[in-house]
Design a protein around this motif. Structure first.
Motif, PDB file in Angstrom:
ATOM      1  N   ALA A  59       7.813 -49.152 -38.581  1.00  0.00           N
ATOM      2  CA  ALA A  59       9.163 -48.575 -38.594  1.00  0.00           C
ATOM      3  C   ALA A  59       9.098 -47.052 -38.644  1.00  0.00           C
ATOM      4  CB  ALA A  59       9.962 -49.124 -39.771  1.00  0.00           C
ATOM      5  N   ALA A  60       8.265 -46.510 -39.504  1.00  0.00           N
ATOM      6  CA  ALA A  60       8.174 -45.057 -39.642  1.00  0.00           C
ATOM      7  C   ALA A  60       7.791 -44.399 -38.321  1.00  0.00           C
ATOM      8  CB  ALA A  60       7.167 -44.685 -40.733  1.00  0.00           C
ATOM      9  N   GLN A  61       6.787 -44.930 -37.662  1.00  0.00           N
ATOM     10  CA  GLN A  61       6.362 -44.312 -36.396  1.00  0.00           C
ATOM     11  C   GLN A  61       7.433 -44.485 -35.321  1.00  0.00           C
ATOM     12  OE1 GLN A  61       2.272 -44.489 -35.317  1.00  0.00           O
ATOM     13  NE2 GLN A  61       2.703 -44.178 -33.141  1.00  0.00           N
ATOM     14  N   ALA A  62       8.031 -45.666 -35.243  1.00  0.00           N
ATOM     15  CA  ALA A  62       9.070 -45.904 -34.239  1.00  0.00           C
ATOM     16  C   ALA A  62      10.249 -44.954 -34.454  1.00  0.00           C
ATOM     17  CB  ALA A  62       9.534 -47.356 -34.298  1.00  0.00           C
ATOM     18  N   LEU A  63      10.657 -44.785 -35.692  1.00  0.00           N
ATOM     19  CA  LEU A  63      11.794 -43.904 -35.987  1.00  0.00           C
ATOM     20  C   LEU A  63      11.428 -42.442 -35.765  1.00  0.00           C
ATOM     21  CD1 LEU A  63      13.161 -45.747 -39.134  1.00  0.00           C
ATOM     22  CD2 LEU A  63      14.029 -45.877 -36.783  1.00  0.00           C
ATOM     23  N   ASP A  64      10.228 -42.059 -36.185  1.00  0.00           N
ATOM     24  CA  ASP A  64       9.787 -40.675 -35.975  1.00  0.00           C
ATOM     25  C   ASP A  64       9.730 -40.331 -34.486  1.00  0.00           C
ATOM     26  OD1 ASP A  64       9.582 -40.287 -38.709  1.00  0.00           O
ATOM     27  OD2 ASP A  64       7.389 -40.439 -38.752  1.00  0.00           O
ATOM     28  N   GLU A  65       9.196 -41.228 -33.675  1.00  0.00           N
ATOM     29  CA  GLU A  65       9.111 -40.975 -32.235  1.00  0.00           C
ATOM     30  C   GLU A  65      10.499 -40.958 -31.595  1.00  0.00           C
ATOM     31  OE1 GLU A  65       6.152 -42.990 -29.874  1.00  0.00           O
ATOM     32  OE2 GLU A  65       4.702 -42.929 -31.524  1.00  0.00           O
ATOM     33  N   THR A  66      11.401 -41.771 -32.112  1.00  0.00           N
ATOM     34  CA  THR A  66      12.768 -41.791 -31.607  1.00  0.00           C
ATOM     35  C   THR A  66      13.450 -40.452 -31.860  1.00  0.00           C
ATOM     36  OG1 THR A  66      12.943 -44.182 -31.838  1.00  0.00           O
ATOM     37  CG2 THR A  66      15.019 -42.935 -31.852  1.00  0.00           C
ATOM     38  N   VAL A  67      13.334 -39.959 -33.085  1.00  0.00           N
ATOM     39  CA  VAL A  67      13.927 -38.666 -33.438  1.00  0.00           C
ATOM     40  C   VAL A  67      13.279 -37.552 -32.616  1.00  0.00           C
ATOM     41  CG1 VAL A  67      14.202 -36.984 -35.313  1.00  0.00           C
ATOM     42  CG2 VAL A  67      14.640 -39.415 -35.736  1.00  0.00           C
ATOM     43  N   ALA A  68      11.951 -37.590 -32.480  1.00  0.00           N
ATOM     44  CA  ALA A  68      11.235 -36.566 -31.715  1.00  0.00           C
ATOM     45  C   ALA A  68      11.667 -36.554 -30.244  1.00  0.00           C
ATOM     46  CB  ALA A  68       9.724 -36.776 -31.822  1.00  0.00           C
ATOM     47  N   ALA A  69      12.075 -37.707 -29.737  1.00  0.00           N
ATOM     48  CA  ALA A  69      12.532 -37.805 -28.345  1.00  0.00           C
ATOM     49  C   ALA A  69      13.981 -37.342 -28.184  1.00  0.00           C
ATOM     50  CB  ALA A  69      12.382 -39.242 -27.845  1.00  0.00           C
ATOM     51  N   GLY A  70      14.613 -36.956 -29.292  1.00  0.00           N
ATOM     52  CA  GLY A  70      15.989 -36.477 -29.236  1.00  0.00           C
ATOM     53  C   GLY A  70      17.025 -37.581 -29.172  1.00  0.00           C
ATOM     54  N   LEU A  71      16.636 -38.785 -29.586  1.00  0.00           N
ATOM     55  CA  LEU A  71      17.548 -39.934 -29.558  1.00  0.00           C
ATOM     56  C   LEU A  71      18.072 -40.236 -30.955  1.00  0.00           C
ATOM     57  CD1 LEU A  71      15.415 -42.286 -27.292  1.00  0.00           C
ATOM     58  CD2 LEU A  71      17.357 -40.871 -26.593  1.00  0.00           C
ATOM     59  N   MET A  72      19.300 -40.694 -31.021  1.00  0.00           N
ATOM     60  CA  MET A  72      19.876 -41.155 -32.279  1.00  0.00           C
ATOM     61  C   MET A  72      19.410 -42.588 -32.537  1.00  0.00           C
ATOM     62  SD  MET A  72      21.606 -38.641 -33.527  1.00  0.00           S
ATOM     63  CE  MET A  72      22.699 -39.370 -34.749  1.00  0.00           C
ATOM     64  N   ILE A  73      19.283 -42.937 -33.785  1.00  0.00           N
ATOM     65  CA  ILE A  73      18.858 -44.272 -34.210  1.00  0.00           C
ATOM     66  C   ILE A  73      20.105 -45.113 -34.483  1.00  0.00           C
ATOM     67  CG2 ILE A  73      17.680 -45.578 -36.020  1.00  0.00           C
ATOM     68  CD1 ILE A  73      16.121 -42.849 -36.570  1.00  0.00           C
ATOM     69  N   VAL A  74      20.167 -46.290 -33.867  1.00  0.00           N
ATOM     70  CA  VAL A  74      21.254 -47.230 -34.124  1.00  0.00           C
ATOM     71  C   VAL A  74      20.599 -48.497 -34.689  1.00  0.00           C
ATOM     72  CG1 VAL A  74      23.196 -48.512 -33.174  1.00  0.00           C
ATOM     73  CG2 VAL A  74      22.587 -46.272 -32.206  1.00  0.00           C
ATOM     74  N   PRO A  75      20.705 -48.722 -35.997  1.00  0.00           N
ATOM     75  CA  PRO A  75      20.022 -49.858 -36.615  1.00  0.00           C
ATOM     76  C   PRO A  75      20.860 -51.136 -36.610  1.00  0.00           C
ATOM     77  CG  PRO A  75      20.953 -48.472 -38.324  1.00  0.00           C
ATOM     78  CD  PRO A  75      21.298 -47.835 -36.994  1.00  0.00           C
ATOM     79  N   VAL A  76      20.500 -52.065 -35.748  1.00  0.00           N
ATOM     80  CA  VAL A  76      21.086 -53.397 -35.742  1.00  0.00           C
ATOM     81  C   VAL A  76      20.153 -54.346 -36.502  1.00  0.00           C
ATOM     82  CG1 VAL A  76      21.783 -55.337 -34.270  1.00  0.00           C
ATOM     83  CG2 VAL A  76      22.345 -52.984 -33.611  1.00  0.00           C
ATOM     84  N   CYS A  77      18.861 -54.136 -36.370  1.00  0.00           N
ATOM     85  CA  CYS A  77      17.830 -54.945 -37.026  1.00  0.00           C
ATOM     86  C   CYS A  77      17.948 -54.820 -38.546  1.00  0.00           C
ATOM     87  CB  CYS A  77      16.461 -54.457 -36.568  1.00  0.00           C
ATOM     88  SG  CYS A  77      15.077 -55.067 -37.538  1.00  0.00           S
ATOM     89  N   PRO A  78      17.992 -55.946 -39.261  1.00  0.00           N
ATOM     90  CA  PRO A  78      18.074 -55.884 -40.730  1.00  0.00           C
ATOM     91  C   PRO A  78      16.917 -55.118 -41.375  1.00  0.00           C
ATOM     92  CG  PRO A  78      18.567 -58.099 -39.972  1.00  0.00           C
ATOM     93  CD  PRO A  78      18.081 -57.323 -38.773  1.00  0.00           C
ATOM     94  N   TYR A  79      15.705 -55.265 -40.842  1.00  0.00           N
ATOM     95  CA  TYR A  79      14.577 -54.554 -41.450  1.00  0.00           C
ATOM     96  C   TYR A  79      14.738 -53.046 -41.276  1.00  0.00           C
ATOM     97  CZ  TYR A  79      10.183 -52.873 -43.037  1.00  0.00           C
ATOM     98  OH  TYR A  79       9.249 -52.157 -43.741  1.00  0.00           O
ATOM     99  N   ILE A  80      15.100 -52.610 -40.089  1.00  0.00           N
ATOM    100  CA  ILE A  80      15.277 -51.178 -39.845  1.00  0.00           C
ATOM    101  C   ILE A  80      16.405 -50.641 -40.726  1.00  0.00           C
ATOM    102  CG2 ILE A  80      15.910 -49.429 -38.127  1.00  0.00           C
ATOM    103  CD1 ILE A  80      13.039 -50.452 -37.752  1.00  0.00           C
ATOM    104  N   LYS A  81      17.492 -51.393 -40.881  1.00  0.00           N
ATOM    105  CA  LYS A  81      18.583 -50.972 -41.774  1.00  0.00           C
ATOM    106  C   LYS A  81      18.063 -50.773 -43.196  1.00  0.00           C
ATOM    107  CE  LYS A  81      22.532 -53.173 -39.555  1.00  0.00           C
ATOM    108  NZ  LYS A  81      23.594 -54.179 -39.716  1.00  0.00           N
ATOM    109  N   LYS A  82      17.283 -51.731 -43.674  1.00  0.00           N
ATOM    110  CA  LYS A  82      16.742 -51.652 -45.028  1.00  0.00           C
ATOM    111  C   LYS A  82      15.786 -50.466 -45.162  1.00  0.00           C
ATOM    112  CE  LYS A  82      13.853 -54.865 -46.514  1.00  0.00           C
ATOM    113  NZ  LYS A  82      13.291 -56.132 -47.016  1.00  0.00           N
ATOM    114  N   TYR A  83      14.948 -50.261 -44.172  1.00  0.00           N
ATOM    115  CA  TYR A  83      14.005 -49.145 -44.194  1.00  0.00           C
ATOM    116  C   TYR A  83      14.761 -47.821 -44.260  1.00  0.00           C
ATOM    117  CZ  TYR A  83      10.085 -46.141 -43.089  1.00  0.00           C
ATOM    118  OH  TYR A  83       9.122 -45.155 -43.156  1.00  0.00           O
ATOM    119  N   LEU A  84      15.800 -47.673 -43.446  1.00  0.00           N
ATOM    120  CA  LEU A  84      16.583 -46.437 -43.435  1.00  0.00           C
ATOM    121  C   LEU A  84      17.287 -46.198 -44.767  1.00  0.00           C
ATOM    122  CD1 LEU A  84      18.033 -46.691 -39.828  1.00  0.00           C
ATOM    123  CD2 LEU A  84      16.427 -44.946 -40.662  1.00  0.00           C
ATOM    124  N   ALA A  85      17.731 -47.267 -45.415  1.00  0.00           N
ATOM    125  CA  ALA A  85      18.386 -47.120 -46.717  1.00  0.00           C
ATOM    126  C   ALA A  85      17.415 -46.557 -47.756  1.00  0.00           C
ATOM    127  CB  ALA A  85      18.946 -48.463 -47.183  1.00  0.00           C
TER     128      ALA A  85
END
Length: 115
Positions: A59-85
């Motif tokens: 999750a950390a690498q996926a989110l970091d690469e997403t932010v680095a690519a200039g994209l906003m994160i939209v968490p539909v996945c329960p795990y990603i939502k929990k990680y972001l919290a």
């Protein structure tokens, strides 16, 4: 050796076990290119690799690469939502999912089934 690699052709980040020559986990997404958003809808780790904290590393690498690519994160996945919290440092880069985001995911998954 376990590594993480981006696989944009399949719309996911993958945990790869080189010793087993196998993908052992994934964080799947759909990009809404026009809106510069990445919608994460499913994360999983193979059962035999569970309990090692690998989902968090993925999750950390996926989110970091997403932010680095200039994209906003939209968490539909329960795990990603929990990680972001638990990691509020991403808050400025997160958008709450809307029905339109869910429709984008549904349409993308339906398209993949037809292929």
């Amino acid at each position: 050796m376990i590594t993480i690699r981006s696989n944009p052709e399949r719309g996911r980040f993958e945990l790869f076990d080189a010793d087993a020559d196998a993908v052992i986990g994934k964080a799947a997404y759909v990009d809404d290119v026009g809106a510069a958003q990445r919608i994460f809808y499913h994360t999983e780790i193979s059962e035999e690799y569970g309990g090692r904290g690998l989902a968090g590393v993925l999750a950390a690498q996926a989110l970091d690469e997403t932010v680095a690519a200039g994209l906003m994160i939209v968490p539909v996945c329960p795990y990603i939502k929990k990680y972001l919290a638990k990691h509020p440092g991403y808050a400025a880069n997160v958008l709450a999912p809307t029905p339109a985001h869910l429709e984008i995911v549904r349409a993308s998954l339906a398209q993949r089934v037809r292929q």
